[in-house]
Design an enzyme around this catalytic site. Structure first.
Site, mmCIF file in Angstrom:
data_model
loop_
_atom_site.group_PDB
_atom_site.id
_atom_site.type_symbol
_atom_site.label_atom_id
_atom_site.label_comp_id
_atom_site.label_asym_id
_atom_site.label_seq_id
_atom_site.Cartn_x
_atom_site.Cartn_y
_atom_site.Cartn_z
ATOM 1 C CG HIS A 77 71.188 16.378 -7.267
ATOM 2 N ND1 HIS A 77 72.028 15.359 -7.642
ATOM 3 C CD2 HIS A 77 71.384 16.558 -5.938
ATOM 4 C CE1 HIS A 77 72.721 14.938 -6.584
ATOM 5 N NE2 HIS A 77 72.342 15.635 -5.535
ATOM 6 C CG ASP A 79 74.017 15.664 -11.028
ATOM 7 O OD1 ASP A 79 73.000 16.059 -10.398
ATOM 8 O OD2 ASP A 79 75.130 16.191 -10.871
ATOM 9 C CG ASP A 116 74.443 12.692 -2.911
ATOM 10 O OD1 ASP A 116 73.507 13.448 -3.229
ATOM 11 O OD2 ASP A 116 75.625 13.082 -2.772
ATOM 12 C CD GLU A 146 74.045 18.789 -5.666
ATOM 13 O OE1 GLU A 146 74.174 19.264 -4.532
ATOM 14 O OE2 GLU A 146 74.594 17.721 -6.019
ATOM 15 C CD GLU A 147 76.478 15.131 -6.201
ATOM 16 O OE1 GLU A 147 77.299 15.900 -5.692
ATOM 17 O OE2 GLU A 147 75.738 14.383 -5.530
ATOM 18 C CG ASP A 170 70.825 16.276 -2.175
ATOM 19 O OD1 ASP A 170 71.240 15.103 -2.068
ATOM 20 O OD2 ASP A 170 71.494 17.184 -2.703
ATOM 21 C CG HIS A 456 80.297 13.137 -3.052
ATOM 22 N ND1 HIS A 456 80.575 14.497 -2.987
ATOM 23 C CD2 HIS A 456 78.972 13.037 -3.262
ATOM 24 C CE1 HIS A 456 79.453 15.174 -3.145
ATOM 25 N NE2 HIS A 456 78.464 14.301 -3.311
#
Length: 487
Positions: A77, A79, A116, A146-147, A170, A456
């Site tokens: 992904h 983003d 990530d 995705e996030e 991922d 994150h």
């Protein structure tokens, strides 16, 4: 910027990761990066398409003689999670990520790094430009948002992909390969709560809870780290005997990140302020002792705040009570997959402003029925205070296929290349494989990646040596799938 990345190996992968760091790409703002990637594809003679959702697919023809082989899909992904330390001004829609190397790890200055899933995306791009690699038909699928919501995968066209094998890039653990994951859903709660006038002898102050580590709301949910929303609500309960009443609240910024900070404005009698300060000191000591070894830097402070209308006493007590008993953290461990969380919830984002209440939680489970049940518990709980609850962005889990020939090939190659038989894992996080498998049930899938920690959160970092190993294994599996060698 980030020119030092060009000195790392493998150079093609790190060169592409530099492009990702220099191109802002928070969820919902992937357009500049897509423009960069499509221009790059054109320059390299690669075909590219976009579906109705905006996902990007880049195709590369097979090496001569490999045209009839099953195709391989490289998937990641575009983003990244946008998290910065509170004191660090960073506009994720404009500012590049500033990286640095320390003791074998790549970090970012005061923000998330975007390893990530930037490392996976960079690896796919490097594979596409590798003219020394023997391969069948290649597709690189880059999804959006995705996030934030999994929207790209959820809205992916169902007649678009042509490959048989899907390599999801991922994952975040060296020496591991994932064959299953949790599904999940966003639970959104909203209410309009009654307010009253500020009393003549009341003052408004902000209670700030800061200093938590944070982290990924799936991978890190079982590690005992503090959730700022859970902890600040506990503090607010303890301040109610002093006459404290909620005025405003802001906790967390993303539903899939463990909240590191939360702030509540409260109205309280002016003559109780000194007692509240003393109680906060006691509470800080209590929390630090409970979180010792995982989150012992927790801080509580009472600060000036702008005057505004508080909730009524009854509304304040009901809201704080509902938040205090709301599901948060690990709900159940898996029996079938020992050591893996089966069901959990993250109280990710909580807001209150002028009586308007908003909550966004992320429920995850290896069982879709448990996801639905936990979401329904939120609906039942918050109906007691007159709130409306809706479930959004639900996505299915990925059912493991331990007898997959793709998995067997990967394990053999990983052992040959690294000397380590990889651990076969199921992850308590929302990989896109579950969604993609539902749309393309014929796919054989695995997920693997380098060692990433602190995803994150601004503590995110990637081990540089593990990226080289990841690249070596990725090239090996693609070449092996282009051979006649049996699994």
């Amino acid at each position: 910027m980030n020119d030092h990345l060009l000195q790392l190996s493998p150079e093609p992968l790190w060169r592409h990761f530099r492009t990702l760091c220099n191109t802002p790409r928070p969820s919902g703002h992937e357009a500049p990066l897509i423009a960069t990637l499509t221009a790059w594809a054109d320059a390299h003679g690669l075909t590219h398409e976009r579906d109705a959702a905006g996902n990007l697919l880049i195709r590369k023809a097979a090496t001569p003689g490999c045209e009839a082989l099953p195709g391989v899909i490289l998937q990641g992904h575009l983003d990244m999670v946008a998290q910065a330390n509170a004191e660090h001004p960073h506009d994720f829609t404009r500012d590049p990520i500033q990286t640095y190397v320390e003791e074998g790890w790549l970090h970012a200055h005061e923000t998330t790094l975007g390893a990530d899933n930037g490392i996976g995306v960079a690896a796919a791009l490097a594979i596409l430009e590798d003219e020394t690699l023997r391969h069948g038909p290649l597709e690189a699928l880059f999804t959006l948002e995705e996030e934030a919501s999994m929207r790209g995968a959820l809205e992916l066209d169902t007649d678009w992909l042509q490959g048989r094998y899907l390599l999801n890039l991922d994952s975040e653990d060296r020496g591991q390969v994932y064959i299953g994951c949790a599904g999940g859903a966003d639970v959104v709660v909203e209410a309009r709560l009654p307010t009253r006038d500020l009393g003549e002898h009341e003052v408004v102050r902000q209670v700030a809870l800061t200093g938590l580590v944070g982290g990924h709301s799936g991978i890190d949910i079982h590690k005992g780290r503090g959730n700022a929303n859970r902890l600040l609500v506990r503090v607010l309960r303890a301040l109610e005997p002093f006459g404290a009443c909620l005025v405003a609240y802001q906790g967390g910024t993303l539903r899939n990140a463990l909240p590191r900070e939360a702030f509540a404005s409260i109205a309280l009698p002016a003559d109780e302020e000194a007692a509240v300060v003393a109680r906060l000191a006691e509470l800080q000591a209590e929390l630090a002792a409970e979180l010792a070894g995982v989150d012992e830097d927790v801080q509580l402070a009472l600060e000036p705040a702008e005057s505004a209308a508080p909730l009524t006493g009854a509304a304040s007590r009901l809201l704080i009570a509902a938040l205090h008993v709301a599901p948060c953290g690990v709900e159940r461990m898996s029996v079938e997959v020992p050591g893996v969380v089966e069901t959990s919830n993250n109280l990710g984002v909580v807001k209150l402003d002028e009586g308007r209440f908003h909550l966004c939680a992320l429920v995850r489970s290896l069982r879709d029925s448990a996801t639905q049940d936990l979401a329904d518990r939120f609906r039942a709980l918050f109906s007691l205070i007159g709130a409306e609850t809706r479930v959004e962005n639900a996505y299915p889990g990925w059912t493991p296929a331990p007898e997959s020939t793709l998995l067997a090939r990967f394990r053999r190659l990983h052992l040959e290349r690294t000397g380590v038989d990889p651990d076969v894992k199921v992850i308590h996080a929302g990989l896109e494989c579950g969604i993609l498998g539902g749309k393309y049930p014929q796919l054989e899938m695995i997920s693997f990646g380098p060692l990433i920690r602190g995803a994150h959160s601004p503590a995110e970092r990637v081990e540089i040596d593990s990226v080289a190993e990841f690249w070596q294994v990725l090239r090996a599996i693609i070449e092996d799938l282009a051979s006649a060698r049996a699994a």
